[in-house]
Design a protein around this motif. Structure first.
Motif, short mmCIF file in Angstrom:
data_model
loop_
_atom_site.label_atom_id
_atom_site.label_comp_id
_atom_site.label_asym_id
_atom_site.label_seq_id
_atom_site.Cartn_x
_atom_site.Cartn_y
_atom_site.Cartn_z
N SER A 108 62.73 -57.44 62.36
CA SER A 108 61.80 -58.30 61.63
C SER A 108 61.59 -57.80 60.21
O SER A 108 61.59 -58.59 59.25
N PRO B 152 54.43 -58.74 61.45
CA PRO B 152 55.43 -59.47 62.24
C PRO B 152 56.27 -58.56 63.13
O PRO B 152 56.76 -59.00 64.18
N SER C 106 59.62 -66.46 67.35
CA SER C 106 58.53 -65.49 67.41
C SER C 106 58.39 -64.98 68.83
O SER C 106 58.03 -65.73 69.74
#
Length: 458
Positions: free
Chosen positions: A95, A285, A425
């Motif tokens: 990420s 994230p 996600s």
């Protein structure tokens, strides 16, 4: 009676709680033993389909110090192999890498700040024991959903690498790949066929069953012997070696530009702005992915593949935290463990810590001898060949999710997978999977005899 039995040193709590240096040395030696030299060497190549593209992209796009990254990740590989005794991978934090590649303002200081912040949180969760609590509370169906999503994501990325020309520095496709050439589609397809012929489905029981009955006829015996000999070939190592040869053939001038010696290491200066950007855009994230895939999922997968070598969420969380709190200050790419890398290394024969320790030594040698000039060769490495290695690593990870025994478990897993893939996600997929699991448990609340049975009983 007690005095007649004498004192048993093994029952001494002081001795059992503090292992002797000789006991520790013997454990490390066992962890680094090779079950089969060729198999472990081949397994070491199983993670390169993920490692090389990300590291190369960051080196080209952000001037990441490749030499320093190789040295630190090589040391990480060796230490984790010695500690765990399984082919525990060391992969870039995906990420953070994605944010850095897509955002021109997200430079090396921000990347390192993101890695340090992520590592600090993981270290705290591990040191306090909270990570082990999380590990026990997350249902296996949700973990399998994360694994399946990651495996399919790897496989789909691999297919893109194989089908299309790639600009790794910008993470963009450049159009359809030509059939012929030193990085052509035909080459990638031949490499994929070669892996299937050599490794088959990767089920070791096929080999044991085929050898259980000695040849009923000379023809059958010769065929089994031929298949055994073919199966012993180090397919991933052969393909990687082919890629190196083709890289040199594609860019012969790169050999002349190589400079010997390690990169000079400097402490990265991180401003207040870089800390803020790194935490908000990089660490936040990355944390769900690190907790779910780099700790929870990799522990579940490791304990599935190696039930005799228990890997705890606490230790994995602590090692990920420590290695980044050291390396990121010197410009080494933030790294973690990953279920995909473990599955890839297992697919190609890695069974002990010696597998990743061998890879770590190779990285250390390359980092110390060639430093960052190695990027000139890696830039010419056939991306289609890397795609093939990544494809089988992703498929192996996805196959590990075949143990869902009920329709309810499968439902939770597939909801988690679908949301993770479509929403890009893992955190959102995890949340949806947990909600579906809770709703299914509520429907059968009357059947549970305790809270633990209510939450975890399938």
């Amino acid at each position: 009676m007690e005095s007649s039995q004498g004192h048993n040193p093994d029952s001494d709590p002081t001795r059992s709680s503090i292992p002797s240096p000789s006991h520790v040395a013997e454990k490390l030696r066992r962890n680094l033993l090779f079950r089969s030299k060729w198999a472990e060497l081949n397994g070491a190549m199983g993670d390169l389909g993920t490692y090389i593209p990300i590291i190369l992209a960051l080196t080209l796009a952000k001037n990441l110090d490749l030499g320093t990254t190789l040295i630190f990740t090589g040391a990480y590989n060796f230490v984790t192999g010695a500690i765990y005794g399984v082919p525990m991978p060391v992969q870039p934090m995906k990420s953070i890498a994605a944010v850095a590649i897509s955002n021109p303002a997200f430079g090396i200081p921000e990347v390192m700040a993101a890695g340090i912040c992520t590592a600090a949180v993981l270290l705290i969760l591990g040191a306090t024991g909270l990570m082990q609590v999380v590990y026990k509370l997350i249902p296996i169906s949700v973990v399998r959903g994360i694994q399946l999503a990651q495996g399919l994501s790897f496989a789909m990325t691999a297919v893109k690498y194989i089908r299309n020309e790639q600009n790794l520095a910008k993470s963009k496709a450049l159009g359809k790949r030509h059939w012929l050439g030193l990085d052509g589609l035909l080459l990638a397809l031949l490499c994929a066929c070669f892996i299937i012929i050599v490794n088959g489905s990767g089920d070791e029981r096929e080999d044991s069953n085929s050898n259980a009955i000695e040849g009923e006829s000379s023809g059958h015996g010769r065929w089994r012997k031929l298949r055994k000999n073919i199966g012993s070939l180090p397919s991933a190592f052969i393909i990687f070696l082919l890629g190196v040869i083709l890289a040199i053939a594609r860019g012969p001038k790169a050999i002349k530009e190589i400079k010997f010696g390690p990169s000079s290491m400097n402490v990265i200066k991180i401003s207040k702005h870089a800390w803020k950007e790194g935490f908000i855009k990089g660490a936040i994230p990355q944390l769900p992915l690190s907790i779910l895939n780099s700790v929870i999922a990799v522990c579940k997968l490791s304990n599935d593949l190696f039930p005799d070598k228990e890997v705890s969420a606490t230790s994995v969380s602590v090692t990920v935290g420590l290695m980044n709190l050291i390396g990121c200050w010197f410009g080494a790419m933030p790294c973690c463990h990953g279920a995909g890398g473990l599955a890839g290394q297992y697919k190609f024969g890695g069974r002990t810590g010696g597998c990743v320790a061998l890879l770590g030594v190779a990285k250390l040698v390359l980092g110390l001898v060639l430093g960052s000039s190695l990027v000139k060769i890696l830039y010419q490495f056939p991306v289609g060949v890397l795609g093939v290695l990544l494809l089988f690593a992703g498929i192996e990870l996805a196959i590990c999710c075949r143990d869902m025994n009920s329709k309810g478990e499968a439902l939770v897993m597939l909801v988690c997978t679908a949301v993770s893939l479509v929403g890009s996600s893992a955190a959102l997929g995890f949340l949806c999977g947990m909600v579906v699991h809770l709703l299914l448990r509520l429907r059968r609340a009357g059947e549970a005899s305790s809270c633990a049975d209510f939450w975890l009983h399938h």
